[in-house]
Design a protein around this motif. Sequence first.
Motif: not given
Length: 294
Positions: A199-203, A257-264
């Motif tokens: 969850r990119f926005q968390r970071n 959504d890959p830009m909001q919750e992207g698989v690593l």
Amino acid sequence: MKQRFPNLLASTWNPLAALAHRHLRWQGVDVEIEAPGGLPTISDEALRSHLGAPPSPTLERADELEALLLPPPSQESPAQRRQRSTCRNFDPSRALSLDQFAQILHTVYGAQGHSIISGVPVLKKNSPSAGGLHPVEAYLLVQHVEGVEPGLYHYRPDTHVLEPLKALTAIEAREHARVFVAHQPWFVDAHVQVILAARFQRNFWKYRNHAKAYRAVILDAGHLSQMQYMVATELGLGAFITAAINEGDIEDAFGLDPMQEGVLAVTGFGYRGERMDVLEFDPLQKVWPEWQPE
């Protein structure tokens, strides 16, 4: 696949990191047919012939006579460290117990404590995370766990519960497993695949447009993977992690959504098979006593 790409000027992504994350993802790749990048899947011997000798496994930066000889370790390392070995031979005929499954999830991904630091709610986990933010979520593809039907799930670290997202037949679950890991056959029969999705926005809420934020998120996934290796090994299970994955197909399956919750990455665990049908690297001979190098 419909993909949403936010206005980078209005987002908290670093633009270069966003471009790399979006454009280096795979979808529909089968590594058994061809390795992305144009190099066909060939034997290791043919690969060396094609690419030449690999770089040395070690780096020497000073004259041997100047090197400082360090004292030997004072004691034998814990057994589970020496037994850690990537599993490529899973035994789908044996189901994991619900207790084993729950213990790995709680120890690796679960909250060990809750706190509020400077007004920010944070979770204490058994692995480090930049800013203590822990943005990586655990999505699961379950195949062989007692009491858990095959399907797609999400693990809630704060409440230690499994949230069902989509039920699957055993055949459907295996096909998802195959596609998720880009058709790497040695990982398909893992009892559980764990999709590490950030969850990119968390970071990025704290590290806005930060040149190092994306790197920190990727490190979080590595920390979680190593913890999972250790816990699985303690339980007598095998584990793996791979970055050769079809992120696009995984995002479609879980509705991400890959830009909001992207698989690593995709990691997983389960019972190891009794035979080494696919080569595993075990030079310490702790898992496979008869393992021999070339």
